[in-house]
Enzyme design. Sequence first.
Site, PDB file in Angstrom:
ATOM      1  N   HIS A  98      -7.619  -6.056  -0.057  1.00 55.27           N
ATOM      2  CA  HIS A  98      -6.616  -4.999  -0.242  1.00 55.27           C
ATOM      3  C   HIS A  98      -4.853  -5.933   0.291  1.00 55.27           C
ATOM      4  CE1 HIS A  98      -4.178  -1.273  -0.181  1.00 55.27           C
ATOM      5  NE2 HIS A  98      -3.873  -1.776   1.185  1.00 55.27           N
ATOM      6  N   SER A 120       0.654  -1.051   0.051  1.00 54.47           N
ATOM      7  CA  SER A 120       0.089   0.109   0.112  1.00 54.47           C
ATOM      8  C   SER A 120       0.806   1.293  -0.325  1.00 54.47           C
ATOM      9  CB  SER A 120      -0.944  -0.400   0.643  1.00 54.47           C
ATOM     10  OG  SER A 120      -1.816   0.241   0.954  1.00 54.47           O
ATOM     11  N   ASP A 140      -9.508  -4.720  -5.023  1.00 57.73           N
ATOM     12  CA  ASP A 140      -8.760  -4.118  -3.930  1.00 57.73           C
ATOM     13  C   ASP A 140      -9.576  -2.683  -4.433  1.00 57.73           C
ATOM     14  OD1 ASP A 140      -7.146  -2.058  -2.315  1.00 57.73           O
ATOM     15  OD2 ASP A 140      -5.620  -3.923  -3.126  1.00 57.73           O
TER      16      ASP A 140
END
Length: 539
Positions: free
Chosen positions: A508, A255, A480
């Site tokens: 995610h 991320s 996602d």
Amino acid sequence: MARGTGATDETLLGWTTVTAAPRRPAVLVALLAVLLVVVSACSSGDTTEPAATSSSAAETTPTELPVEAVEWTDCTADIAPIIAGRPGSDRALTFGCGQIEVPLSYDDPTGPTLSLFAVRAVSATQADRIGSLVVNPGGPGLSATDAAVQSALTLPDGVLGRFDVVGVDPRGVGLSQPVECIPADTKDQLTAADPRPTSADQLDTAFALADDVAEGCVDQYGAGLGAFSTVDSARDLDRVRQAVGDTQLTYLGYSYGTTLGSTYAELFPQNVRALVLDGAVDPDADRQEAAEAQAQGFEAAFDAFAANCTSLVGGCPVGADPRTFVGDLLTQSATTPIPSSRAGETRQATPGLVLAAVRSALYNPAAWPQLAQSLASAQAGDSAGVLTLADTFTGRADDGTYTNTIDANITISCSDTEESYSQSDVRALVAAWGTQYPLFGADAALSLYTCTPWDAPRTPLPERTAEGAAPILVIGTQGDPVTPLPGAVDMAADLESGVLLTWQGSGHTAYPKNQCVVDTVDAYLVDGTAPAADVTCPA
């Protein structure tokens, strides 16, 4: 404020916060308390308050300055009780804790320093050691030392057997000179606020709260807030590489950790051995584009949750129309906040906490059954499950304290951008997106105001092509909601040596959730050779 996004993972009431994969298990929140004792014992007693600083992203300050090797102190006995009973805790692991000194400002490399806290995990099965795998879980603001411990429990044996797993809390995060400037009661206000404001008064209140938070942080730290940019953390990462004794960096970033990793590759392309960037934050999107993409992503993720729930043989706990159910629950909790049966709990669930619970579960399809049951219980008058999910999302402990994730997230996110959105800009977007993205749009629009009142130095992120770097593996997940797949496509295209791996799954990030993904990533990390062409892995 709102829970949307800028160029980072996620915002919480305007503050880009919080959860990046791998998500932090609640039991690991206790790890910070244990490690705080360890770091205090290891510390020389010197602490440096950030002073005014500014660094140019275009100027890659050399790191020829001496970097001392980490002196690891065995902290296995401190960590073992916390992970006991968790999947992977039966692995034969030892843990070391240490500190790495970095310049407060790379414009003054021989001046004051910051101390970064590090954790290393080593498997007893390790053979033919390659070096260290440095992990970062994103946020910005999530603890990389927590991530190192969790990764040691979950990484495939083929990787754990070849690398030390190292996590270093970035500057301003966790135990590395943590930024702490938002009181717990203010965070409670932020998390409880209605994420779908409909009146001018509600918007005025949201803007005022954002102004108060920014003013409080600037009053406490002044221009020193500028010391916590991603560019400076990327420079720190090269000192971490040297401190663990590696000639090149092997890195696994999730991320926001993909933003940190790609920035490192831009500044130090010659020092890249292998970078896995999973759940890539779009390097080409401005904050408005990123916020809208995330609102759209969460709406799609909610629809996937609803479809799954209504297909259950025993029926969906929230009925045949989960979207309407949640909308009604938000209205119910705005009129009459919902009490909790949890012992000692004095809070009642408001719309902000209900939506935080929904958002928390949409990160991982495995949490969907918990979400459905928690929503049903809340509608019946007990918000205990909703509060549990919301607190996992926000980093709130049972005693009402918080980690410094929100503080660090705002500080880092605002240090990284010079974009500014006026109140009139945001009001218009709240109205438009609130209609277009009914659950998450207004919230995402409100997030754009977060950094407008932030009166501290900024170091915008550089363009990232990483010219001359070894192959870099970028991973995107089709479903996602936090970092939608187009971000990974853009990052892989922008990086001169980028290779794209697409997982046709949900949730995610992807590694190590899918065997095809695991096989590709493990081969790359161990051999240092990326796939010859882009790869697609089925769900």
